[in-house]
Design a protein around this motif. Sequence first.
Motif, PDB file in Angstrom:
ATOM      1  N   UNK A 147      12.666  13.011   2.097  1.00  0.00           N
ATOM      2  CA  UNK A 147      11.508  13.557   1.313  1.00  0.00           C
ATOM      3  C   UNK A 147      11.164  12.556   0.315  1.00  0.00           C
ATOM      4  N   UNK A 148      12.229  11.735  -0.087  1.00  0.00           N
ATOM      5  CA  UNK A 148      11.801  10.805  -1.288  1.00  0.00           C
ATOM      6  C   UNK A 148      12.084   9.452  -1.180  1.00  0.00           C
ATOM      7  N   UNK A 149      11.946   8.948   0.148  1.00  0.00           N
ATOM      8  CA  UNK A 149      11.865   7.885   0.558  1.00  0.00           C
ATOM      9  C   UNK A 149      10.225   7.142   0.241  1.00  0.00           C
ATOM     10  N   UNK A 150      10.298   5.957   0.043  1.00  0.00           N
ATOM     11  CA  UNK A 150       9.028   5.280  -0.371  1.00  0.00           C
ATOM     12  C   UNK A 150       8.033   5.535   0.808  1.00  0.00           C
ATOM     13  N   UNK A 151       8.351   5.460   2.014  1.00  0.00           N
ATOM     14  CA  UNK A 151       7.673   5.693   3.308  1.00  0.00           C
ATOM     15  C   UNK A 151       6.787   6.860   3.498  1.00  0.00           C
ATOM     16  N   UNK A 152       7.450   7.909   2.528  1.00  0.00           N
ATOM     17  CA  UNK A 152       6.753   9.038   2.453  1.00  0.00           C
ATOM     18  C   UNK A 152       5.538   9.192   1.832  1.00  0.00           C
ATOM     19  N   UNK A 153       5.405   8.337   0.848  1.00  0.00           N
ATOM     20  CA  UNK A 153       4.246   8.042  -0.080  1.00  0.00           C
ATOM     21  C   UNK A 153       3.546   6.926   0.175  1.00  0.00           C
ATOM     22  N   UNK A 211       1.775   3.829   2.837  1.00  0.00           N
ATOM     23  CA  UNK A 211       1.559   3.721   4.243  1.00  0.00           C
ATOM     24  C   UNK A 211       2.375   2.568   4.968  1.00  0.00           C
ATOM     25  N   UNK A 212       2.415   2.609   6.321  1.00  0.00           N
ATOM     26  CA  UNK A 212       3.400   1.562   6.985  1.00  0.00           C
ATOM     27  C   UNK A 212       2.989   0.119   6.516  1.00  0.00           C
ATOM     28  N   UNK A 213       1.684  -0.017   6.230  1.00  0.00           N
ATOM     29  CA  UNK A 213       1.214  -1.231   6.083  1.00  0.00           C
ATOM     30  C   UNK A 213       1.743  -1.771   4.534  1.00  0.00           C
ATOM     31  N   UNK A 214       1.741  -0.830   3.586  1.00  0.00           N
ATOM     32  CA  UNK A 214       2.094  -0.934   2.286  1.00  0.00           C
ATOM     33  C   UNK A 214       3.478  -1.207   2.329  1.00  0.00           C
ATOM     34  N   UNK A 215       4.374  -0.365   3.014  1.00  0.00           N
ATOM     35  CA  UNK A 215       5.880  -0.551   2.946  1.00  0.00           C
ATOM     36  C   UNK A 215       6.058  -2.065   3.590  1.00  0.00           C
ATOM     37  N   UNK A 216       5.568  -2.138   4.611  1.00  0.00           N
ATOM     38  CA  UNK A 216       5.957  -3.538   5.283  1.00  0.00           C
ATOM     39  C   UNK A 216       5.517  -4.707   4.489  1.00  0.00           C
ATOM     40  N   UNK A 217       4.247  -4.615   3.843  1.00  0.00           N
ATOM     41  CA  UNK A 217       4.198  -5.560   2.737  1.00  0.00           C
ATOM     42  C   UNK A 217       5.025  -5.863   1.603  1.00  0.00           C
ATOM     43  N   UNK A 218       5.426  -4.714   1.050  1.00  0.00           N
ATOM     44  CA  UNK A 218       6.323  -4.539  -0.045  1.00  0.00           C
ATOM     45  C   UNK A 218       7.647  -5.380   0.306  1.00  0.00           C
ATOM     46  N   UNK A 219       8.301  -4.613   1.416  1.00  0.00           N
ATOM     47  CA  UNK A 219       9.703  -4.992   1.975  1.00  0.00           C
ATOM     48  C   UNK A 219       9.677  -6.478   2.490  1.00  0.00           C
ATOM     49  N   UNK A 273      -6.569  -0.564  -2.339  1.00  0.00           N
ATOM     50  CA  UNK A 273      -6.813   0.846  -1.839  1.00  0.00           C
ATOM     51  C   UNK A 273      -5.592   1.696  -1.278  1.00  0.00           C
ATOM     52  N   UNK A 274      -4.646   0.981  -0.681  1.00  0.00           N
ATOM     53  CA  UNK A 274      -3.330   1.638  -0.386  1.00  0.00           C
ATOM     54  C   UNK A 274      -2.295   1.980  -1.400  1.00  0.00           C
ATOM     55  N   UNK A 275      -2.523   1.118  -2.490  1.00  0.00           N
ATOM     56  CA  UNK A 275      -1.754   1.483  -3.756  1.00  0.00           C
ATOM     57  C   UNK A 275      -2.194   3.024  -4.253  1.00  0.00           C
ATOM     58  N   UNK A 276      -3.462   2.942  -4.451  1.00  0.00           N
ATOM     59  CA  UNK A 276      -4.139   4.260  -5.172  1.00  0.00           C
ATOM     60  C   UNK A 276      -3.864   5.291  -4.179  1.00  0.00           C
TER      61      UNK A 276
END
Length: 683
Positions: free
Chosen positions: A144-150, A152-160, A239-242
């Motif tokens: 429940x507390x992983x980043x991908x719970x908050x 999107x896949x796009x945002x997680x992929x970009x950050x990682x 937009x994804x960050x917000x």
Amino acid sequence: RIAVALKKYSIEHISRDQDARSDEQVHASASLTESHTLSVRAPIFPSVALHVPFDYILSKLPHPSELTSASTGDDGDADFEPTIDIHAIIQSMSPPECFGKKPLLKEQDGSYLTPEHHKKLILSPDSTFTPAVIVSHAENEEALWTVNKFASDFMCGLLNTHLANDESIDGLGYMHKLLISLISKLRRLSEVFSGYSAIRQKAELKNMLCQILTIKGHGEDCLEYGYIPPGVSKATIIVEWRRSLERIYKRALGKLSLPGIGNNVTCVVTDSRCNGHITQGGSFERPVRLPAAIKGAKNAGAGTDPNVHLLTQVEDPYLSTAENIVIPKAHKSSYIKRLKGRIASIPLNETGVPLTEDSEGEGGEDTMGSRGSYMAAVIGVAASIKACDMVVGGQCVNAFCAVRPPGHHAGQELRSMKAISNGFCLFNAAACAALYATTPISQGGLGLRRVCVIDFDVHHGNGTQDILCPTHDPRFLYVSLHAGGAHINGYDDEDSEDESFRLRLGGKKQDGIFPGRCGDTSPHKGVLNIPLGKTVTASAIGAALMSQVAPKVEAFSPDLIVLSAGFDAHVNDPLGLGGLAAEDFKSLTEVSCQMAYKTCSGRILSLLEGGYGVPCCCQPKEDLFLPNNPGEKVLQLGSDLPADMKDEVPFTLRQKLDRCHAEGFIECVKEHVTGFVKCNKRK
């Protein structure tokens, strides 16, 4: 076949509450949402009914030509095909039929009863039954507390991807650090939150939520000096960050919930000290408007419904913040000093004194008051600040401030934007709320990045525009839907000194609509003025909301929405500029709430502006020149009307207000608060 099947399902299994609505209600809703009346009456099908595998079912049925042939056989008897039973199909996908067991037993009353042996089979699987995957509670909690719970896949992929390729901490990397840090802090707080006292819980909740929204804005700034991968739009990242931060905000509300506050809660904020603002007997802006507003809010459940709180006092710290910090940000010191001195000079027993006249004695005819007017105006601003704290701080989803005098015509200085008067207004509570919300936390504010003010009073809020948007300020978006237009106020492009075309608010003979041409155009992208003609109608305001306001607000993406809630566009209002029914204000409120849910997790509050359709609340005195009418109707406000409050209304105004007994200001406030209550459930 599908159409007939859906019709059968809707008749037998869908509530027909839509049919109970009157034609007027249906037409009003259709106008506001710019849709056909049939769509308003259309049944709402559950998702499962629309996702039945119709293609497969139809492939198993004979072609219609075969059925036609069979139905005209030699024996002359029609052979009609049964209607596809969608309800039975859905039932077959539910226990016990989905296990291949016998259908449910049908009782005489038409209900279904699950046999006992079926219950045992469903609830008690045999010893050979083993779940495919066993997940421990600890693993569930960790997930429940992983980043991908908050994010999107796009945002997680970009950050990682960015972190894997670049160890430096620039824009995207810093955003990732912020996200992880915020999630970790929220998790730690949720683990110890229940051990805190109630007072500390409220403080910790507010601090956590404000920090989330502050970091939301801070993360946007990170992109300005960071690396953005080729082919990726900065706007998309923002937009994804917000959205990610709003998900954390909602998680915080869910994990740090308190009994009786937060989700499902609407607050009504008022203070009896606003009654100290006493105008002249013939004024449209009468003291009884406040008790009437409270009555309307109570009719919507305020004070009786456990989810609609009625708060009848604004605490002193909010008054101090309003007077010393926020009001000086909105109004020039010369205006504040002039107003305060003018009110202080009024004798205690004198009322209806002009407050906003200039050095030549002009411009004060409609804005009158008494010795208590200054405190009443400060209370209005303080109430708006309190409502901001409650909405942003998670104590309620939305809030309505029942205060007076109104404020949206009060600008930085006296008679802003060349208006002929201040239009009943002293301090601008809506503008002050926006300024307080965007003031940094270090300076006593809430630290929000953007606030949108939507003004649906029948008059343009020249004061609000003058304070927040004299030039483009990226913190604010001001939207006004009002009566007016260049075809009414004139097309003169020059700054004419002749102001005879402007309407004196509440006046009789005029060539334009108050406050004048300032609301006929939008000077820059931070302002959206929508003049709706001589009379504001449901179809016009509905079309404007859906086609212009909603896209503009969504693109702006506010952290908070403030409504300047004027009800003088009602068809029975004595100003005669509106054509709306009371229910239209409920629909308008719901549309505004949906904008808030789409952009800022539902954070929205409203402040009472205009609306003067309150019938006479006291039996009129005998007049030697007018016939007595002992049977004249008087509005009964009961205990909401203070014993010492007078309501002397001239005969001509009483005649205009009589029609408000059927529907008027009280019903408008009731529908407005009802709209808030309907939309106070965060998902």
